[in-house]
Design a protein around this motif. Sequence first.
Motif, mmCIF file in Angstrom:
data_model
loop_
_atom_site.group_PDB
_atom_site.id
_atom_site.type_symbol
_atom_site.label_atom_id
_atom_site.label_comp_id
_atom_site.label_asym_id
_atom_site.label_seq_id
_atom_site.Cartn_x
_atom_site.Cartn_y
_atom_site.Cartn_z
ATOM 1 N N SER A 23 7.437 -11.396 -4.604
ATOM 2 C CA SER A 23 8.194 -10.032 -4.894
ATOM 3 C C SER A 23 8.015 -9.002 -3.980
ATOM 4 O O SER A 23 7.271 -8.936 -3.266
ATOM 5 N N ASN A 24 8.775 -7.896 -4.034
ATOM 6 C CA ASN A 24 8.556 -6.796 -3.327
ATOM 7 C C ASN A 24 8.173 -5.527 -3.954
ATOM 8 O O ASN A 24 8.262 -4.509 -3.640
ATOM 9 N N LEU A 25 7.633 -5.937 -5.243
ATOM 10 C CA LEU A 25 6.989 -4.754 -6.067
ATOM 11 C C LEU A 25 5.863 -4.023 -5.363
ATOM 12 O O LEU A 25 5.831 -2.759 -5.427
ATOM 13 N N ALA A 26 4.954 -4.785 -4.614
ATOM 14 C CA ALA A 26 3.723 -3.899 -3.953
ATOM 15 C C ALA A 26 4.217 -3.489 -2.881
ATOM 16 O O ALA A 26 3.707 -2.081 -2.627
ATOM 17 N N LEU A 27 5.368 -3.713 -2.024
ATOM 18 C CA LEU A 27 5.944 -3.073 -0.908
ATOM 19 C C LEU A 27 6.531 -1.807 -1.557
ATOM 20 O O LEU A 27 6.307 -0.673 -0.985
ATOM 21 N N ILE A 28 6.961 -1.743 -2.505
ATOM 22 C CA ILE A 28 7.612 -0.693 -3.085
ATOM 23 C C ILE A 28 6.750 0.348 -3.691
ATOM 24 O O ILE A 28 6.754 1.624 -3.348
ATOM 25 N N LYS A 29 5.727 0.159 -4.273
ATOM 26 C CA LYS A 29 4.637 0.817 -4.539
ATOM 27 C C LYS A 29 4.086 1.469 -3.568
ATOM 28 O O LYS A 29 3.950 2.676 -3.471
ATOM 29 N N VAL A 30 3.774 0.827 -2.452
ATOM 30 C CA VAL A 30 3.203 1.529 -1.248
ATOM 31 C C VAL A 30 4.310 2.367 -0.552
ATOM 32 O O VAL A 30 3.959 3.756 -0.386
ATOM 33 N N ASP A 31 5.517 2.122 -0.624
ATOM 34 C CA ASP A 31 6.429 2.726 -0.166
ATOM 35 C C ASP A 31 6.557 4.191 -0.971
ATOM 36 O O ASP A 31 6.910 5.241 -0.387
ATOM 37 N N GLN A 32 6.161 4.031 -2.266
ATOM 38 C CA GLN A 32 6.458 5.370 -3.006
ATOM 39 C C GLN A 32 5.500 6.310 -2.745
ATOM 40 O O GLN A 32 5.557 7.505 -3.029
#
Lengths: 336, 472
Positions: free
Chosen positions: B162-171
Motif C-alpha cells: 500500500s501507499n499509506l506509509a508513503l502518504i503519512k511521511v509526505d504529510q
Amino acid sequence: MRSVKQSAAVLGVLILCFSANGQNSENPHLVYKKKYIMGTVFEIAAYGESSQTVSSAIDRGFQEIVRMDDLMSNYKPESALSQLNRSAHFHAERVPPDLYRVIERGVQLSRLSEGKFDITVAPLVNLWKAALAGDSTPSLEQQRQAQACVGYDKIELTPPDQITLHSSCLQLDLGALGKGYAVDRAAEKLRAAGIEDAFLNAGGSTIVAMGSPPGQSAWLVRLRDPSHKVDPYVMLKNGSVSTSEQTTRSLLGRDSPGHIIDPSSGRPVETRFSVSVIAPTGSMSDGFSTTLLLLGPQQGKALVNRTRGVSAIWLSPKAQVETATNGPRILFGGTL
Amino acid sequence: MTQLRSRISPIALVNPIFLLLALSQLVSSTVYVHWSDSQLPAASSLGVTDIVFTWKQEISPLVATARRQGYSVYVETTISQAKAAAAEGAKSGWTGVILEIPESESGESKNRVAELQTAYPKLRFRLLNRGGKQPDMRGSLIVKRNSVLEVSSPTAQPWIDSNLALIKVDQRSRRAQVPLYTFSWEDQQQLRTLSPDEYSLAVAEAGAFHADLVLQLDEHLQHALNDHDAKAWALWHQVQSMLKFSVDTSDALEPAANVAVAVDHLEATDEVLNLLSRHNIPFQVFLAADLKAEELQHFDILVVFSKPDTEIGERIKDLATRGKTVVVVDAHGSYPWQNSQAVPENEHTTSYAVGSGKVLELSEAVTDPEIFAQDIRRLLGKRNSLLSLWNGLTTLAVPYRDRGGTVRLVEFVNYAADPVRVQVQVKGSFQSVRYESPERPCCESLAPVKHDGFTEFVIPELRIAGRIHLEP
C-alpha cells in the motif's frame, strides 16, 4: 496445533520455460492467478496449450478451494464443521464426504502421534487465540478446563459419513489439515481439466507441485531457513511441501503466546525450530508439519522413519539442522 | 476526480516558501491522468479534467489539443527543466507544472519552486513523490520476466502493498500540500492490459488516504480508447465509477491517530511504517525535533526511532509521567527515565515505570517489523484501539476526525478485490453509522452495537472501496 496455519515458510524458485512473445506446443502457455481464501492468498500457476483453457481450469481449482472453506471453516457459523461442532455431541451426524475424509485423516494422525497432534484441540486454540490478540494469559484453571475437552479418542467415525462426538465440549479444529486438503482437491480439478504441470500454493505454508515446468525434471522449491545459512531445497514432482513454525517471539513484551498449541501441556509449544515436510499429498504434508513441530526432532524422526514417502527437516535460527528421510531427498546449498 | 480541500497547518504558514506553495493549493486536489498516446479522447468522454504530459523541451501538438478538448493541462518535468516548462506553460495557458523533487534535494529545490511560483503566479506548482508502489495483495509467487516464478514471501497472511506509509511521511515532509504521488505498474513491458480492478484500486487508495495521484494509463489502454474499442471503454467506465466515488470525500476532517512515530529521516520505505499501516494502527509521523511540541498530548503511544538529546529525553520522561507509553528503539545512552527501576521484559527490552506511564527501551533495531507492529497493537490494548477489524486481513481502514477529536469518517480499501464481510469496531459511541461505496451510493444505514465506549457494526460487502460516516 492451530486454527489457521500461519507460519508459511516455504521459499522456492521455479524456473519456467515461458516465452514472452507467445507460446507454441513446445512452449506452452503459462497462466498465473491468485485468490484470497481461508484467510490467506492461494496462488496457482499452470501450463497448458491454450491460456483460456488453463485460466478456466485454475478458476475451477479456486472454486473447489472456496467449497472446501465453506465446509471446513471454523470462522463461518454455517460451515459443515461449525454445524458438526454444535450438534454432533452424543449422537451421530451425517457430514459431507470431504469433511468426513479430512476428519478421518486427522484422527489417523492423532493416533500416529499418540495425541501429540490432536484434531480436537479447538478449545485450547480458542483459549490462547484471545491471549495472542492481546488479552491476558489464560489462568491454569482455564487451561485445565480446556484441556479436559481435548481427546481424539472421543470421536467415533462410522463409515461412510457419520460422526459422533462423545463429549459435550469436544470441538474439532482442521487448521492443520484444511489448507493441504483443499490444495489437493484443487489439483484434482486441474488434472480433470487436462492440466499436467502446475504449481499450487496455499499462502506459502503448503505447496503442491503437479508434473514439472517445461524442459525441467521437477520444480525446485526452496525450504524455509530461519538461519539464512543452510539453504535447503527439494526437487518436487507430483508431491507436496508444508512448513510449520511457532509464532515469532515478542520484541517488546514478556510473554509471547504462540498459535501452535501442545495438547499435552495445554500451552503454546515452545520451540525455535521451523519444520518442513515433503510428502505425496498436501493434506499429508500439512498435517505432518504441525505434528513434527510438536513432536520435535527425536520423536519426529521415529514417526518419519515409519511413514513411507515422507521426509522432514527441522531448522533453528542458529542453524541447528535435523533431518529424517523416508521419501524425497532434501538438498542443500542450491544455486538458482 | 477527488475534490479534496488542502489542509494548511499553522507551521506551514510560518514559512514563506510553504506559504507560496500553500496558496497554490487552495483549489481542489485531483487524480491526475498521465497521457502519452498521440491522440486523446475528449475530457467529457474520459470523465477526467486534469491531464498530465511529460515535458520534453518541446511542445507536443497534443497539449494544445487537450486544452481545446476541455482538459486542464499539466506538464511533468524535473527541477532543472522547470523554468523552461513554466515559461512555456504561462505562454500556452497550461494549468500547472508537476515537479519531481527527491526529498534529499528538497531544501534548495523548494526555494527554486517558490521563485517560480512568484514569477508565474497563474501556474500551479505541485511536488510529486515518485516513490509510490502498485497497490496489490501479494502472494508468495512472483511471475517474473524471463520465465521465472519465484516463491518469495514467508508469510501465510496476505501481504499488502500500500501507499499509506508513503502518504503519512509526505504529510509530514510537505505539510503545505496534499500529498501527490505516482507509481509505475509492475508489468513494465505491458504484456497485458491492466484490469479495471487494478486501476480502481489505485484510485481507491488515493481517495481513501486523502492524497492526490498521478495515474499512469498503460499504452494499450490509451490506444484502445482512442480506437473506440468497446472493451477498453467498458473497462474505463468501471474505473470512472471509482473516480466518481472519490469525489464525495469529506474535506473538513483530519487523519485520526493515537500512535506517534518520531524519526530522524523521513523514509517511507521503512518497513515498520508499512507494517503499522498494514495492521490498521493509526499513526502520525514526526521528526525528532517535533517531540518538543505540545501536540503529542493526544497520542497514547510514542515510538522513537531517533537518539534522544537531553531536551527530548526530558520530554519523553514528561510524556511517560503523564501516562503515555514511550518505546525508544536502539538508542543506547543515559536518559532521565533510567532513574526508575529497570525491569527486563525479555532479552531485548527493558521497561521503566515512570509516573502513570512507562518507557520501553528496545536495545536493538527492529528486526521483525511484523512482530513489532503486533507488539504496538498489544501495547495499545483494547481500551486504546481507535479501530479494530475482523475478517479484515486484506483491508486497510483509515479513520478521520473532526476538530474536537471525534472520529467521523472511516475510509476502507480492500486489496483482495473479492467482496468481504468486515466487522468493525470504532472507539466512541455513535448513534448513526452510514455506509457508501461505488456499488452502494450514499448511504445505507448500518445497525450500530454500542458497548463499553465502542461502537461495532458490520460492512456486509466491501469490494474495493467503502466509506463509513459516523454521527455521535
